[in-house]
Design an enzyme around this catalytic site. Structure first.
Site, PDB file in Angstrom:
ATOM      1  N   LEU A 102      11.531   1.499   6.985  1.00  7.08           N
ATOM      2  CA  LEU A 102      10.825   1.798   5.749  1.00  7.08           C
ATOM      3  C   LEU A 102      11.546   2.925   5.012  1.00  7.08           C
ATOM      4  O   LEU A 102      11.934   3.909   5.640  1.00  7.08           O
ATOM      5  CB  LEU A 102       9.391   2.221   6.047  1.00  7.08           C
ATOM      6  CG  LEU A 102       8.511   2.525   4.824  1.00  7.08           C
ATOM      7  CD1 LEU A 102       8.141   1.232   4.111  1.00  7.08           C
ATOM      8  CD2 LEU A 102       7.269   3.291   5.234  1.00  7.08           C
ATOM      9  N   LYS A 133       6.668  -2.019   2.202  1.00 11.64           N
ATOM     10  CA  LYS A 133       5.485  -1.369   2.788  1.00 11.64           C
ATOM     11  C   LYS A 133       4.284  -2.306   2.636  1.00 11.64           C
ATOM     12  O   LYS A 133       3.375  -2.087   1.829  1.00 11.64           O
ATOM     13  CB  LYS A 133       5.233  -0.017   2.130  1.00 11.64           C
ATOM     14  CG  LYS A 133       4.294   0.888   2.936  1.00 11.64           C
ATOM     15  CD  LYS A 133       4.269   2.280   2.355  1.00 11.64           C
ATOM     16  CE  LYS A 133       3.315   3.201   3.095  1.00 11.64           C
ATOM     17  NZ  LYS A 133       3.747   3.504   4.466  1.00 11.64           N
ATOM     18  N   GLU A 135      13.370   3.025  13.707  1.00 13.67           N
ATOM     19  CA  GLU A 135      12.426   4.077  13.300  1.00 13.67           C
ATOM     20  C   GLU A 135      11.333   4.164  14.346  1.00 13.67           C
ATOM     21  O   GLU A 135      11.539   3.793  15.493  1.00 13.67           O
ATOM     22  CB  GLU A 135      11.873   3.777  11.902  1.00 13.67           C
ATOM     23  CG  GLU A 135      11.214   2.419  11.764  1.00 13.67           C
ATOM     24  CD  GLU A 135      10.699   2.139  10.358  1.00 13.67           C
ATOM     25  OE1 GLU A 135      10.708   3.050   9.517  1.00 13.67           O
ATOM     26  OE2 GLU A 135      10.281   0.993  10.112  1.00 13.67           O
ATOM     27  N   TYR A 166       0.837  -1.206   0.000  1.00  9.12           N
ATOM     28  CA  TYR A 166       0.000   0.000   0.000  1.00  9.12           C
ATOM     29  C   TYR A 166       0.865   1.247   0.000  1.00  9.12           C
ATOM     30  O   TYR A 166       2.061   1.204   0.293  1.00  9.12           O
ATOM     31  CB  TYR A 166      -0.948   0.009   1.199  1.00  9.12           C
ATOM     32  CG  TYR A 166      -0.303   0.428   2.498  1.00  9.12           C
ATOM     33  CD1 TYR A 166      -0.464   1.725   2.984  1.00  9.12           C
ATOM     34  CD2 TYR A 166       0.475  -0.465   3.237  1.00  9.12           C
ATOM     35  CE1 TYR A 166       0.129   2.113   4.177  1.00  9.12           C
ATOM     36  CE2 TYR A 166       1.070  -0.078   4.424  1.00  9.12           C
ATOM     37  CZ  TYR A 166       0.902   1.208   4.888  1.00  9.12           C
ATOM     38  OH  TYR A 166       1.493   1.598   6.060  1.00  9.12           O
TER      39      TYR A 166
END
Length: 286
Positions: A207, A150, A183, A32
């Site tokens: 990511l 992702k 992250e 996505y």
């Protein structure tokens, strides 16, 4: 009533139907993207589509859409939903088989779904009006080892985010077993020390954030600021002068509390102001 796109057709969201045997539903088997669009002007469109294509290739979903096809879809969806400040959500799953089976089925068509949702218009960066900044909780990163993809299978991220939410935090800062920064559950992280900006090196632990990339490029090209991509220890994070989180929806958000302790002097910092101002000025150029 919002208009969505499903497998070639625009329709009211109430009419959109997907098979319960769709692998996106059964396995989270899909990719996505969320692209911010402000009155028809998208931010980081090419980067988002390239990342989507990389993700589809990484998990073996074949969808031969051109960048122009995606652009037309985003424009049409924006127009059909008022063309205001919108997040354009793009979702591709492997599709629906006639049974539940772990191995990839052959000869099925991917499911392509897209929708638009309202997002706030970012405020002009201003130390007087930005507020207190974000509060973060830190914890060990327990997600899978392919965070560069992702994937729609977001349970690991959701569980971490919920952990922070229940602790009264806005986000969760994640670190690996070596106590190195990765992250956040739904954002990338930057730190500032003595005027130098740093963010984690791009690998399988984080990511490849589009906003993260735009921030690095904009600050390097237009701000004459030093931005390092490197390994960052948790100790460095705790002793940083400033911490930021970045994402398509948050842009560059300042963090003033980490695990209940102030970041730096506990106030939103001057490097954030410069970075956020530059990002606001140049974000549509990329």
């Amino acid at each position: 009533m919002s208009t969505v796109f499903l497998n070639g057709t625009y329709m009211p969201v109430e009419e959109a139907k997907i098979s319960p045997l769709d692998r996106g539903f059964l396995f989270g088997d899909g990719i996505y993207e969320v692209i911010p669009s402000y009155f028809g002007q998208m931010v980081g469109f090419e980067g988002h589509i390239n990342r989507m294509n990389d993700g589809l290739k990484a998990i073996g979903i074949e969808l031969n859409w051109s960048e122009n096809q995606w652009h037309r879809l985003c424009e049409e969806l924006s127009n059909k939903n008022g063309a205001g400040p919108l997040g354009i959500y793009l979702h591709v799953s492997r599709g629906a088989d006639n049974k539940r089976f772990h191995a990839f089925p052959k000869h099925i068509e991917p499911t392509v779904f897209a929708m638009a949702f309202e997002i706030p218009i970012p405020k002009q960066p201003d130390l007087a009006t930005v507020g207190k900044g974000y509060a973060l909780t830190s914890t060990e990163d327990l997600r899978w080892q392919r965070c560069q993809i992702k994937s729609t299978a977001l349970l690991g991220n959701v569980l971490h985010f919920q952990q922070g939410y229940e602790a009264g935090s806005h986000e969760v800062l994640l670190y690996n077993r070596q106590h190195e920064l990765t992250e956040a559950s739904a954002s990338n992280i930057f730190i500032v020390k003595d005027g130098v900006i740093a963010t984690s090196v791009q690998d399988n632990q984080i990511l490849p954030g589009i906003t993260r990339r735009l921030v690095i490029d904009i600050l390097t090209e237009h701000g004459a600021l030093t931005v390092e991509e490197r390994t960052i220890t948790l100790n460095e994070v705790r002793n940083a002068d400033e911490i930021w989180i970045t994402s398509s929806s948050k842009e560059i958000a300042p963090v003033t509390l980490l695990d209940g302790s102030p970041v730096g002097d506990g106030k939103v910092g001057p490097v954030w102001l410069k970075a956020a101002t530059l990002y606001s000025k140049y974000k549509f150029n990329y």
